[in-house]
Design a protein around this motif. Structure first.
Motif, short mmCIF file in Angstrom:
data_model
loop_
_atom_site.label_atom_id
_atom_site.label_comp_id
_atom_site.label_asym_id
_atom_site.label_seq_id
_atom_site.Cartn_x
_atom_site.Cartn_y
_atom_site.Cartn_z
N ALA A 97 -33.56 -92.04 -37.50
CA ALA A 97 -34.11 -90.68 -37.52
C ALA A 97 -33.00 -89.63 -37.51
O ALA A 97 -33.16 -88.54 -38.04
CB ALA A 97 -35.04 -90.47 -36.33
N PHE A 98 -31.86 -89.97 -36.92
CA PHE A 98 -30.74 -89.03 -36.92
C PHE A 98 -30.22 -88.76 -38.33
O PHE A 98 -29.51 -87.78 -38.56
CB PHE A 98 -29.59 -89.54 -36.05
N GLN A 99 -30.57 -89.62 -39.27
CA GLN A 99 -30.18 -89.38 -40.66
C GLN A 99 -30.73 -88.03 -41.13
O GLN A 99 -30.16 -87.39 -42.01
CB GLN A 99 -30.69 -90.50 -41.56
N PHE A 100 -31.86 -87.63 -40.54
CA PHE A 100 -32.44 -86.33 -40.89
C PHE A 100 -31.43 -85.22 -40.68
O PHE A 100 -31.30 -84.31 -41.49
CB PHE A 100 -33.70 -86.07 -40.05
N TYR A 101 -30.71 -85.29 -39.57
CA TYR A 101 -29.72 -84.25 -39.28
C TYR A 101 -28.63 -84.22 -40.35
O TYR A 101 -28.18 -83.16 -40.76
CB TYR A 101 -29.11 -84.44 -37.89
N ASP A 102 -28.23 -85.38 -40.81
CA ASP A 102 -27.20 -85.45 -41.85
C ASP A 102 -27.70 -84.76 -43.12
O ASP A 102 -26.99 -83.98 -43.74
CB ASP A 102 -26.83 -86.90 -42.13
N ARG A 103 -28.94 -85.04 -43.49
CA ARG A 103 -29.52 -84.40 -44.67
C ARG A 103 -29.62 -82.89 -44.47
O ARG A 103 -29.30 -82.12 -45.37
CB ARG A 103 -30.91 -84.96 -44.94
#
Length: 192
Positions: A97-103
């Motif tokens: 879910a932290f991938q959202f922050y990267d996006r």
């Protein structure tokens, strides 16, 4: 980064040198600064959370190793192996879910870049009246996009689609937290 005119806003005391372009560039600079400030604050929180989850995973693995060494045959009523597997799975889903922050960070960085490039074009009094300068700006901005959704959105808006239609064309962004619900899904992971 937006190159700000020296001396700040002259709107409160306009003189013969005052013009709306200077004020526009200052406002663009404020927008870029606000986005960058929010990204820096978010980055610190994101890093702390990511480190916390990574440490939790390491501690769980260490506990599991120690328990199996101390008590090679744990009572089955404790069901530790399944509980550890569940905790590990939840941690992995959180990390995904932290991938959202990267996006989000990438998109906001692209917004800052777009505004900065627009400010450069607007600052040159001759360029805003040249169609080729706008085409060059559009090509440069689009070439900086790393995600296909950004390119689709950009193209749709430039082709005249309303924002809501362009958003639909770009696709619904979601992160799949249940890998069993769609075995062909990559759990929303997009590596950059």
């Amino acid at each position: 980064m937006v190159e700000l005119p020296l001396g700040g806003s002259a709107a409160h005391n306009p003189d013969l040198d005052w013009d709306q372009i200077r004020e526009t560039i200052l406002m663009m600079g404020i927008a870029v600064a606000q986005v960058r400030h929010a990204m820096e604050e978010g980055s610190a929180s994101f890093t702390a959370l990511a480190n916390s989850f990574a440490m939790t995973c390491q501690h769980i693995e260490a506990l599991n190793t120690q328990l199996t060494q101390i008590l090679p045959t744990l009572p089955t009523t404790l069901d530790l192996e399944n509980k550890i597997a569940e905790i590990t799975e939840q941690n992995m889903q959180s990390i995904i879910a932290f991938q959202f922050y990267d996006r989000l960070s990438q998109r906001l960085e692209h917004v800052c870049s777009t505004i900065s490039e627009l400010a450069v074009l607007v600052a040159d009094h001759a360029l805003p009246h040249q169609a080729q300068a706008w085409l060059d700006l559009q090509r440069k901005i689009r070439s900086q996009y790393t995600m296909e959704q950004e390119k689709i959105l950009f193209d749709a808006i430039l082709h005249g689609d309303p924002i809501h239609t362009a958003l639909i064309k770009a696709g619904n962004v979601s992160i799949n937290f249940d890998p069993k619900s769609n075995p062909n899904n990559d759990n929303g992971i997009e590596l950059f």
